[in-house]
Write a protein that holds these residues in place. Structure first.
Motif, PDB file in Angstrom:
ATOM      1  N   PRO A   1       9.821 -30.877 -25.496  1.00 15.61           N
ATOM      2  CA  PRO A   1       9.906 -30.386 -24.215  1.00 15.61           C
ATOM      3  C   PRO A   1      10.204 -31.375 -23.240  1.00 15.61           C
ATOM      4  CG  PRO A   1       7.452 -30.389 -24.771  1.00 15.61           C
ATOM      5  CD  PRO A   1       8.364 -30.553 -26.186  1.00 15.61           C
ATOM      6  N   ASP A   2      10.084 -32.535 -23.711  1.00 14.78           N
ATOM      7  CA  ASP A   2      10.104 -33.547 -22.702  1.00 14.78           C
ATOM      8  C   ASP A   2      11.732 -34.363 -23.036  1.00 14.78           C
ATOM      9  OD1 ASP A   2       7.936 -33.586 -21.108  1.00 14.78           O
ATOM     10  OD2 ASP A   2       6.786 -34.585 -22.732  1.00 14.78           O
ATOM     11  N   ALA A   3      12.494 -33.724 -23.938  1.00 17.07           N
ATOM     12  CA  ALA A   3      13.651 -34.549 -24.228  1.00 17.07           C
ATOM     13  C   ALA A   3      14.680 -34.420 -23.051  1.00 17.07           C
ATOM     14  CB  ALA A   3      14.264 -33.852 -25.304  1.00 17.07           C
ATOM     15  N   LEU A   4      15.336 -35.394 -22.895  1.00 19.02           N
ATOM     16  CA  LEU A   4      16.261 -35.359 -21.765  1.00 19.02           C
ATOM     17  C   LEU A   4      17.685 -35.586 -22.370  1.00 19.02           C
ATOM     18  CD1 LEU A   4      14.446 -38.136 -19.396  1.00 19.02           C
ATOM     19  CD2 LEU A   4      14.854 -35.594 -19.087  1.00 19.02           C
ATOM     20  N   ASP A   5      18.362 -34.504 -22.429  1.00 14.29           N
ATOM     21  CA  ASP A   5      19.628 -34.234 -22.744  1.00 14.29           C
ATOM     22  C   ASP A   5      20.626 -33.985 -21.554  1.00 14.29           C
ATOM     23  OD1 ASP A   5      21.945 -33.962 -24.338  1.00 14.29           O
ATOM     24  OD2 ASP A   5      21.130 -32.059 -25.538  1.00 14.29           O
ATOM     25  N   TYR A   6      21.241 -34.901 -21.234  1.00 13.53           N
ATOM     26  CA  TYR A   6      22.044 -34.509 -19.908  1.00 13.53           C
ATOM     27  C   TYR A   6      23.478 -33.702 -20.203  1.00 13.53           C
ATOM     28  CZ  TYR A   6      19.040 -38.093 -18.243  1.00 13.53           C
ATOM     29  OH  TYR A   6      17.848 -38.791 -17.729  1.00 13.53           O
ATOM     30  N   PRO A   7      23.795 -32.725 -19.526  1.00  8.24           N
ATOM     31  CA  PRO A   7      25.156 -31.934 -20.024  1.00  8.24           C
ATOM     32  C   PRO A   7      26.214 -32.507 -19.285  1.00  8.24           C
ATOM     33  CG  PRO A   7      23.731 -30.811 -18.135  1.00  8.24           C
ATOM     34  CD  PRO A   7      22.873 -31.977 -18.611  1.00  8.24           C
ATOM     35  N   CYS A   8      26.268 -33.406 -18.436  1.00 13.80           N
ATOM     36  CA  CYS A   8      27.168 -34.304 -17.620  1.00 13.80           C
ATOM     37  C   CYS A   8      26.936 -35.735 -17.905  1.00 13.80           C
ATOM     38  CB  CYS A   8      27.317 -33.830 -16.440  1.00 13.80           C
ATOM     39  SG  CYS A   8      25.869 -34.142 -15.532  1.00 13.80           S
TER      40      CYS A   8
ATOM     41  N   ALA B   1       4.476 -36.718 -18.438  1.00 11.25           N
ATOM     42  CA  ALA B   1       3.739 -35.612 -18.344  1.00 11.25           C
ATOM     43  C   ALA B   1       3.844 -34.780 -17.052  1.00 11.25           C
ATOM     44  CB  ALA B   1       2.188 -36.189 -18.215  1.00 11.25           C
ATOM     45  N   THR B   2       4.306 -35.246 -15.933  1.00 16.20           N
ATOM     46  CA  THR B   2       4.732 -34.747 -14.849  1.00 16.20           C
ATOM     47  C   THR B   2       6.160 -33.964 -14.557  1.00 16.20           C
ATOM     48  OG1 THR B   2       5.322 -36.815 -13.753  1.00 16.20           O
ATOM     49  CG2 THR B   2       2.900 -35.710 -13.504  1.00 16.20           C
ATOM     50  N   ARG B   3       6.952 -34.268 -15.509  1.00 13.49           N
ATOM     51  CA  ARG B   3       8.531 -34.243 -15.398  1.00 13.49           C
ATOM     52  C   ARG B   3       8.825 -32.690 -15.371  1.00 13.49           C
ATOM     53  NH1 ARG B   3      10.759 -36.600 -20.181  1.00 13.49           N
ATOM     54  NH2 ARG B   3      10.616 -38.612 -19.247  1.00 13.49           N
TER      55      ARG B   3
END
Ligand code: GLU
Ligand code: MG
Length: 460
Positions: A158-165, A455-457
């Motif tokens: 759930p914390d993965a950061l996958d930017y669409p741009c 944890a807060t993202r």
């Protein structure tokens, strides 16, 4: 607000309108002291009853934390008691990105119909009324910054950061890459009656910002809630996720939620004098001086999470020094100059605040601090130009520039001792805010910056 009977009658008309538009559900929101928007939803046909009798919700949420734990203050906490949520039907809005849904913010009362002393929205209204009693009208508006990522799928946590741009900061490329999404954001807001001023890509990867027209303080706080939930809903419809948290990646530029304010007396702006490029009327000087002076304590309201202090770094445009400046984006308080032909363009921006802040507490506490400045004839120090973070320690000291609290503990200590904020909030609300700050400090005390950001993202 009319009598409960009048409220019931106007709610009957609202319910009929919603029915005609095929809207069956109403989300009733309020924001807790940790900045989380909490909700009860009701079928639209129940609105007349709800307007007359309210909807039950426990007062324990006043001492809930951003990670859904609860604590206790001297006055609040534990399983006992109930409150009634009363929607403000003047704000009832059909939600463009959630078909079949409408939204309204609520005020909280006890079961005997008395205002709940810890209701943040009633606090904001009380402060706006206090300003009005002093002959002052405030216009306020929040900027909403968020980072957009692809909604986590498959094995991505759930914390993965996958930017669409992938386009650069402030780059048109990002607008091209996400043009359907961004169009849908502004369309949804506009259909809902939100007056969008501008939308642009921001500095951090995947980051955008939307700003909206100024309004009275309570409406400004309502509107930032509506903007955020609308951006969230449009994002979900595009398979995306909006992150409003102060720190998305520890150490990088975060999401601010800057508060703009302007002061007016009898319809005249106090931010400009005829014939000069810009000027502040004496009451505006004292008001802003009061805000600046109280900022260390106000940080416990405007930067309420341990994650807030990951964002608050020098030279990140987050305003971490207790100073003001004309169009200075590194000053905590930036004086914004309006266009020469715009009588209402001048305003001041509190840059330090972020979206973990309860916006009702933020507007109310800033008004309280400003009015305290007027009462005590506070004076503004000399304005600063340039980045205080680029100066040496000695030069900062020579100019009298002090760093704002760099930890939640320090901000909470200042808040605990702030007589004007304690008086304005009242013991019950002040105590509840402080209890939440103290327990959040303790929860995150042993975590690394990366752990706090992760944890807060996803919380706000
Ligand atoms: N993202 C920056 C912040 O953390 C603000 C950038 C800007 O000045 O708009 O507040
Ligand atoms: Mg910005």
């Amino acid at each position: 607000m009319g009598t409960r009977a009048e409220e019931r009658e106007s709610a009957r008309q609202s319910a009929a309108r919603l029915d005609a538009e095929g809207v069956g559900n109403v989300a009733l929101t309020w924001v807790d002291n940790a900045g989380i928007t909490r909700v009860k939803t009701v079928p639209a046909r129940r609105l007349p009853d709800v307007a007359a009798r309210g909807v039950g919700m426990s007062p324990v949420f006043d001492v809930f934390t951003s990670d859904d734990a609860c604590t206790a203050s001297d006055h609040l906490g534990g399983p006992d008691g109930d409150l009634r949520l009363f929607p403000d039907l003047e704000r009832l809005t059909v939600l463009a990105a959630q078909p079949g849904w409408a939204w309204a913010p609520v005020d909280r009362y006890d079961q005997l119909g008395r205002p709940h002393p810890a209701c943040q929205r009633l606090f904001a209204r009380r402060m706006a009324e206090r300003a009005a009693a002093a002959g002052l009208e405030l216009r306020m508006g929040f900027e909403t910054e968020w980072v957009v990522t692809r909604a986590p799928q498959g094995t991505a946590g759930p914390d993965a950061l996958d930017y669409p741009c992938a386009g650069p900061a402030y780059g048109m490329a990002r607008v091209v890459e996400l043009s359907d999404y961004l169009r849908d954001v502004t369309e949804a807001l506009t259909v809902q009656g939100v007056d969008v001023l501008q939308l642009h890509p921001e500095y951090a990867p995947g980051q955008f910002e939307v700003s909206t027209a100024p309004a009275d303080p309570v409406r400004a706080a309502d509107e930032v809630v509506l903007v955020r939930e609308t951006v969230r809903a449009v994002s979900a419809r595009h398979g995306l996720r909006a992150v409003f948290a102060p720190s998305v990646v520890a150490g990088e530029v975060g999401n601010g939620c800057h508060l703009h304010l302007s002061l007016h007396r009898e319809g005249t702006s106090l931010h400009r004098a005829a014939g000069e490029e810009w000027a502040l009327a004496p009451d505006a000087v004292a008001f802003l001086a009061g805000v600046l002076e109280t900022l260390p304590a106000l940080l416990a309201i405007g930067c309420p999470s341990p994650a807030s202090y990951l964002r608050l770094q020098p030279s990140h445009w987050a305003g971490v020094y207790q100073c003001w400046g004309v169009e200075n984006r590194e000053a905590a308080l930036r004086l914004v100059i309006g266009a020469p032909d715009d009588p209402d363009g001048g305003n001041a921006e509190v840059k330090t605040f972020d979206a973990a802040a309860n916006p009702y507490l933020a507007v109310g506490a800033v008004i309280a601090a400003g009015l305290h400045g007027i009462d005590t004839a506070a004076v503004l120090p000399a304005p600063q130009t340039g980045d205080p973070g680029a100066l040496g320690v000695r030069e900062r000291a020579r100019r009298g520039i002090v760093r704002l609290p760099a930890t939640l503990t320090e901000a909470a200590d200042r808040f605990e001792k702030s007589a004007p904020l304690r008086e304005a909030l009242g013991e019950v609300l002040h105590g509840a805010v402080l209890a939440v700050r103290r327990v959040e400090e303790a929860h995150f005390a042993d975590r690394t910056p990366e752990e706090i950001a992760a944890a807060t993202r996803g919380r706000w």
